[in-house]
Design a protein around this motif. Structure first.
Motif, PDB file in Angstrom:
ATOM      1  N   ARG A  14       0.830  -1.203   0.000  1.00 30.14           N
ATOM      2  CA  ARG A  14       0.000   0.000   0.000  1.00 30.14           C
ATOM      3  C   ARG A  14       0.871   1.263   0.000  1.00 30.14           C
ATOM      4  O   ARG A  14       0.594   2.215  -0.731  1.00 30.14           O
ATOM      5  CB  ARG A  14      -0.936  -0.018   1.210  1.00 30.14           C
ATOM      6  CG  ARG A  14      -1.974   1.114   1.208  1.00 30.14           C
ATOM      7  CD  ARG A  14      -2.883   1.016   2.416  1.00 30.14           C
ATOM      8  NE  ARG A  14      -3.835   2.116   2.450  1.00 30.14           N
ATOM      9  CZ  ARG A  14      -5.123   2.001   2.180  1.00 30.14           C
ATOM     10  NH1 ARG A  14      -5.636   0.827   1.828  1.00 30.14           N
ATOM     11  NH2 ARG A  14      -5.929   3.048   2.247  1.00 30.14           N
ATOM     12  N   GLU A  15       1.921   1.242   0.802  1.00 27.80           N
ATOM     13  CA  GLU A  15       2.784   2.419   0.855  1.00 27.80           C
ATOM     14  C   GLU A  15       3.537   2.629  -0.451  1.00 27.80           C
ATOM     15  O   GLU A  15       3.759   3.766  -0.875  1.00 27.80           O
ATOM     16  CB  GLU A  15       3.763   2.288   2.024  1.00 27.80           C
ATOM     17  CG  GLU A  15       3.110   2.428   3.387  1.00 27.80           C
ATOM     18  CD  GLU A  15       2.285   3.699   3.505  1.00 27.80           C
ATOM     19  OE1 GLU A  15       2.820   4.789   3.199  1.00 27.80           O
ATOM     20  OE2 GLU A  15       1.106   3.613   3.898  1.00 27.80           O
ATOM     21  N   LEU A  16       3.924   1.532  -1.109  1.00 29.63           N
ATOM     22  CA  LEU A  16       4.585   1.684  -2.404  1.00 29.63           C
ATOM     23  C   LEU A  16       3.613   2.277  -3.429  1.00 29.63           C
ATOM     24  O   LEU A  16       3.972   3.196  -4.168  1.00 29.63           O
ATOM     25  CB  LEU A  16       5.114   0.343  -2.897  1.00 29.63           C
ATOM     26  CG  LEU A  16       5.819   0.397  -4.253  1.00 29.63           C
ATOM     27  CD1 LEU A  16       7.070   1.269  -4.197  1.00 29.63           C
ATOM     28  CD2 LEU A  16       6.166  -1.005  -4.752  1.00 29.63           C
ATOM     29  N   PHE A  17       2.394   1.766  -3.470  1.00 28.17           N
ATOM     30  CA  PHE A  17       1.394   2.316  -4.397  1.00 28.17           C
ATOM     31  C   PHE A  17       1.150   3.800  -4.113  1.00 28.17           C
ATOM     32  O   PHE A  17       0.995   4.601  -5.033  1.00 28.17           O
ATOM     33  CB  PHE A  17       0.078   1.542  -4.301  1.00 28.17           C
ATOM     34  CG  PHE A  17       0.087   0.224  -5.011  1.00 28.17           C
ATOM     35  CD1 PHE A  17       0.517   0.119  -6.317  1.00 28.17           C
ATOM     36  CD2 PHE A  17      -0.350  -0.925  -4.358  1.00 28.17           C
ATOM     37  CE1 PHE A  17       0.531  -1.105  -6.972  1.00 28.17           C
ATOM     38  CE2 PHE A  17      -0.348  -2.156  -5.005  1.00 28.17           C
ATOM     39  CZ  PHE A  17       0.095  -2.244  -6.308  1.00 28.17           C
ATOM     40  N   ARG A  18       1.112   4.154  -2.836  1.00 28.98           N
ATOM     41  CA  ARG A  18       0.900   5.558  -2.492  1.00 28.98           C
ATOM     42  C   ARG A  18       2.033   6.427  -3.058  1.00 28.98           C
ATOM     43  O   ARG A  18       1.796   7.489  -3.623  1.00 28.98           O
ATOM     44  CB  ARG A  18       0.823   5.735  -0.978  1.00 28.98           C
ATOM     45  CG  ARG A  18       0.522   7.175  -0.534  1.00 28.98           C
ATOM     46  CD  ARG A  18       0.849   7.370   0.946  1.00 28.98           C
ATOM     47  NE  ARG A  18       0.036   6.537   1.797  1.00 28.98           N
ATOM     48  CZ  ARG A  18      -1.153   6.877   2.266  1.00 28.98           C
ATOM     49  NH1 ARG A  18      -1.671   8.063   1.959  1.00 28.98           N
ATOM     50  NH2 ARG A  18      -1.824   6.064   3.060  1.00 28.98           N
ATOM     51  N   SER A  19       3.262   5.943  -2.921  1.00 27.48           N
ATOM     52  CA  SER A  19       4.405   6.740  -3.376  1.00 27.48           C
ATOM     53  C   SER A  19       4.479   6.829  -4.896  1.00 27.48           C
ATOM     54  O   SER A  19       4.989   7.816  -5.442  1.00 27.48           O
ATOM     55  CB  SER A  19       5.708   6.142  -2.827  1.00 27.48           C
ATOM     56  OG  SER A  19       6.000   4.889  -3.426  1.00 27.48           O
ATOM     57  N   LEU A  20       3.971   5.825  -5.598  1.00 24.01           N
ATOM     58  CA  LEU A  20       4.052   5.798  -7.058  1.00 24.01           C
ATOM     59  C   LEU A  20       2.860   6.475  -7.740  1.00 24.01           C
ATOM     60  O   LEU A  20       2.949   6.863  -8.909  1.00 24.01           O
ATOM     61  CB  LEU A  20       4.164   4.354  -7.560  1.00 24.01           C
ATOM     62  CG  LEU A  20       5.439   3.598  -7.184  1.00 24.01           C
ATOM     63  CD1 LEU A  20       5.353   2.143  -7.629  1.00 24.01           C
ATOM     64  CD2 LEU A  20       6.664   4.257  -7.791  1.00 24.01           C
ATOM     65  N   THR A  21       1.748   6.598  -7.027  1.00 25.39           N
ATOM     66  CA  THR A  21       0.559   7.217  -7.619  1.00 25.39           C
ATOM     67  C   THR A  21       0.849   8.648  -8.052  1.00 25.39           C
ATOM     68  O   THR A  21       1.474   9.413  -7.316  1.00 25.39           O
ATOM     69  CB  THR A  21      -0.608   7.210  -6.614  1.00 25.39           C
ATOM     70  OG1 THR A  21      -0.928   5.865  -6.252  1.00 25.39           O
ATOM     71  CG2 THR A  21      -1.852   7.859  -7.226  1.00 25.39           C
TER      72      THR A  21
END
Length: 411
Positions: A34-41
């Motif tokens: 989830r944190e990776l997706f947040r950073s890449l969004t």
């Protein structure tokens, strides 16, 4: 209450992503993912559909560069995080999101949109064609051996921390991108996807491991990331090697990495996913019949700016063809286009009133674009119509590439 579509605000991300998890079955992503997706969004490329305070629809895009035949890296929107709440299906939400997104992609000057489909039946009606396939393989290493090329024994292999080896592995990956259509030039942050290793997703396997291949000068020329899943039967060990990636800059390093994976103690199966359909591994194994193979769609391509997209790639033979293209969702692509190209050289695609040689939709152009799907096979399925005798063969030969397109990872 009327539905509202708008660009995502940064402080809405959690609500927006919670909706996406619900649309995909309601299972929460582990914290690390989830944190990776947040950073890449990219919020300015992310759309939400709202019913009052509830997010009921979503679509986003990543800013990628996609390798195409000839080695050019073409700007492409990586369509992702598409979902509609189960309470709001059959109300035109998805169609509205797709239309808005394609308009935005065109306005941003990207000739292509690409995606990996959770359900491949959905996206054909929006002009996306399956352009690349991937394979999974399951190999019984008690019955299959490898025949390796000269120089393999001179490759040094070294086990390293996956995190500490990131820069070396990323350099190898980057060197391969232009040589195979369908690969993505990864932006900073995307290298983290390959080394995500949440314990909750290991399913009994070991933590992620990484082995690098080095040449005589100590330079890293290849790597493999994998896990080992121990297992035991009454007759003894039955461990599995779960391969995430194997990339190398030369045949000897490639063979050395696979030989290493085949010979890990207490394991008798090697399982790999997301491999190219023309993987050199098939030419190394002693018995290809003992390699269980499963193929599935991987990358779907959509031409958003048709002339720019067709001019961006190289062609394998001289070509002069008039295409009659159907494209209801992007009407600026519809109509008649003359595509001319020299073998391996530059191409031109311009509007014309000349009689059409081939008739097809933008979906078929998307399938053929990366050179892995032939126009002749699409014609045999009734999806391309030849209007001038000989035009189909000429165009199919020019569009077809030397290597199969391949997307090594999802997005």
């Amino acid at each position: 209450m009327a539905l509202e579509m708008r660009i995502l605000k940064r402080d809405e991300w959690d609500v927006w992503f919670d909706h996406l998890e619900l649309a995909f079955g309601g299972v929460a992503e582990v914290r690390e993912s989830r944190e990776l997706f947040r950073s890449l969004t990219e919020p300015d490329r992310s759309l939400g559909v709202w019913d009052g305070g509830d997010c009921v629809g979503s679509a986003s895009a990543f800013s990628f560069r996609l390798s195409v035949p000839g080695g050019a890296l073409v700007p492409a929107a990586g369509v992702t995080m598409v979902g509609v709440a189960p309470t709001h299906r059959r109300r035109g939400v998805l169609t509205s999101l797709m239309r808005r997104q394609l308009d935005d992609v065109r306005a941003g000057g990207e000739p292509l949109a690409v995606l990996t489909a959770s359900d491949p039946a959905i996206y054909g009606r929006f002009g996306y064609g399956t352009a690349a396939y991937a394979m999974s393989v399951d190999i019984d290493t008690t019955r299959v051996r490898l025949s390796v090329p000269p120089g393999t024994d001179g490759v040094r292999l070294r086990l390293v921390d996956p995190e500490k080896a990131l820069a070396d592995c990323e350099r190898v990956y980057a060197a391969l991108v232009a040589g195979r259509p369908g690969m993505l030039a990864r932006r900073p942050g995307w290298e983290r996807q390959a080394v995500l290793d949440p314990e909750a997703q290991r399913d009994g396997a070991s933590p992620l491991k990484c082995v690098v291949a080095e040449d005589a000068d100590g330079e890293v020329v290849g790597y493999a990331r994998y896990r080992v899943r121990p297992d035991w039967e009454q007759t003894g060990s039955d461990g599995k090697v779960q391969v995430g990636e194997v990339d190398a800059l030369d045949p000897a390093a490639y063979a050395a990495l696979w030989r290493y994976l085949f010979e890990i103690d207490l394991t008798w199966h090697v399982r790999a996913f997301m491999r190219p359909v023309d993987d050199p591994l098939f030419h190394l194994v002693s018995d290809v019949r003992r390699v269980r193979v499963r193929q599935r769609d991987a990358l779907h391509v959509r031409l958003v700016d048709l002339p720019a997209a067709l001019e961006a790639r190289a062609y394998g033979a001289p070509l002069d063809v008039v295409l009659e293209v159907e494209d209801a969702l992007c009407p600026w692509n519809a109509g008649r286009w003359r595509l001319t190209a020299g073998a391996g050289g530059s191409a031109q695609c311009t509007r014309t009133e000349d009689p059409a040689d081939l008739e097809l939709s933008v979906r078929e152009l998307g399938s053929a674009y990366l050179g892995g799907i032939t126009l002749t096979s699409l014609a045999a399925a009734g999806r391309v119509r030849e209007l001038r005798p000989g035009a189909l063969r000429e165009a199919s030969r020019a569009f077809t590439g030397d290597v199969a397109p391949w997307l090594p990872h999802g997005f």
